[in-house]
Design a protein around this motif. Structure first.
Motif, short mmCIF file in Angstrom:
data_model
loop_
_atom_site.label_atom_id
_atom_site.label_comp_id
_atom_site.label_asym_id
_atom_site.label_seq_id
_atom_site.Cartn_x
_atom_site.Cartn_y
_atom_site.Cartn_z
N GLY A 5 -3.18 4.30 2.14
CA GLY A 5 -4.49 4.91 2.05
C GLY A 5 -4.82 5.28 0.75
O GLY A 5 -4.36 5.42 -0.08
N ILE A 6 -6.08 5.19 0.40
CA ILE A 6 -6.65 5.54 -0.79
C ILE A 6 -7.89 6.42 -0.65
O ILE A 6 -8.80 6.30 0.10
CB ILE A 6 -7.45 4.16 -1.56
CG1 ILE A 6 -6.11 3.23 -1.82
CG2 ILE A 6 -8.04 4.60 -2.92
CD1 ILE A 6 -6.89 2.04 -2.34
N ARG A 40 -0.69 12.12 8.63
CA ARG A 40 -0.45 12.05 10.35
C ARG A 40 -1.12 10.95 10.92
O ARG A 40 -2.29 10.68 10.31
CB ARG A 40 -1.06 13.33 10.70
CG ARG A 40 -0.49 14.73 10.38
CD ARG A 40 -1.18 15.78 11.18
NE ARG A 40 -0.48 17.12 10.68
CZ ARG A 40 -1.01 18.13 10.51
NH1 ARG A 40 -2.31 18.11 10.53
NH2 ARG A 40 -0.27 19.35 10.06
N THR A 41 -0.31 10.25 11.41
CA THR A 41 -0.84 9.06 12.14
C THR A 41 -0.75 9.39 13.69
O THR A 41 0.01 10.15 13.98
CB THR A 41 0.09 7.77 11.85
OG1 THR A 41 1.35 8.02 12.10
CG2 THR A 41 -0.09 7.43 10.09
N PRO A 42 -1.44 8.26 14.39
CA PRO A 42 -1.39 8.54 15.99
C PRO A 42 0.27 8.38 16.46
O PRO A 42 0.66 8.92 17.42
CB PRO A 42 -1.88 7.11 16.30
CG PRO A 42 -2.87 6.84 15.40
CD PRO A 42 -2.36 7.13 13.99
N VAL A 46 4.02 10.59 8.71
CA VAL A 46 4.82 9.87 7.60
C VAL A 46 4.80 10.28 6.25
O VAL A 46 4.08 10.84 5.50
CB VAL A 46 3.83 8.36 7.56
CG1 VAL A 46 4.25 7.44 6.56
CG2 VAL A 46 3.74 7.78 8.90
N ASN A 47 6.11 10.43 5.68
CA ASN A 47 6.43 10.99 4.60
C ASN A 47 6.22 9.92 3.62
O ASN A 47 6.63 8.69 3.72
CB ASN A 47 7.83 11.56 4.35
CG ASN A 47 8.04 12.77 5.30
OD1 ASN A 47 7.05 13.42 5.22
ND2 ASN A 47 9.15 13.00 5.88
#
Length: 140
Positions: A5-6, A40-42, A46-47
């Motif tokens: 992401g950006i 946070r993803t569904p 995720v680190n």
């Protein structure tokens, strides 16, 4: 793809004067900081690495200037590389070349349509050259 992401936080473009006959445009990406991040993803958390960046566009002669600031969320291919990348940044202020290339390419792909539109509205030269079609004089 390592860039998840950006987040663009700031865009500033200023026209100082009308362009002259010959204008050079210089794009300068800069990594300001690397830090451990999490999204946070569904499927869960995720680190990864938050990459804070600045992207400066300068025109020579000084007809305009533009500045973009934001954050990229980067996940290395191997999770073990996260600590290595962050340690290198903390100890030496150096960025892994692969990370730098991925981040700069992602930023450029994200912001270039916006910069092209803003340049057109302000009647400034585009930050990147557009493809041109040339007709050769030779006819068969």
């Amino acid at each position: 793809m390592p860039v998840l992401g950006i987040n663009i936080r700031k865009i500033s473009i200023e026209k100082i004067k009308g362009p002259t006959a010959q204008v050079e445009v210089d794009l300068t990406p800069k990594i300001k900081e690397l830090r451990l991040g999490e999204i946070r993803t569904p499927s869960g958390r995720v680190n990864g690495i938050e990459v804070l960046f600045e992207y400066t566009i300068t025109y020579k002669p000084d007809v305009a200037r533009a500045f973009i600031e934001g954050l990229v969320f980067y996940t290395p291919k191997n999770k073990e590389d996260t600590d290595k990348i962050l340690d290198t940044w903390e100890n030496e202020n150096k960025v892994d070349p692969y990370l730098f290339a991925e981040v700069v390419n992602a930023i450029t792909n994200e912001i270039m349509p916006t910069l092209m539109s803003l340049s057109k509205q302000l009647r400034l030269p585009y930050p990147i050259p557009l493809p041109r079609v040339n007709v050769s004089a030779k006819r068969e």
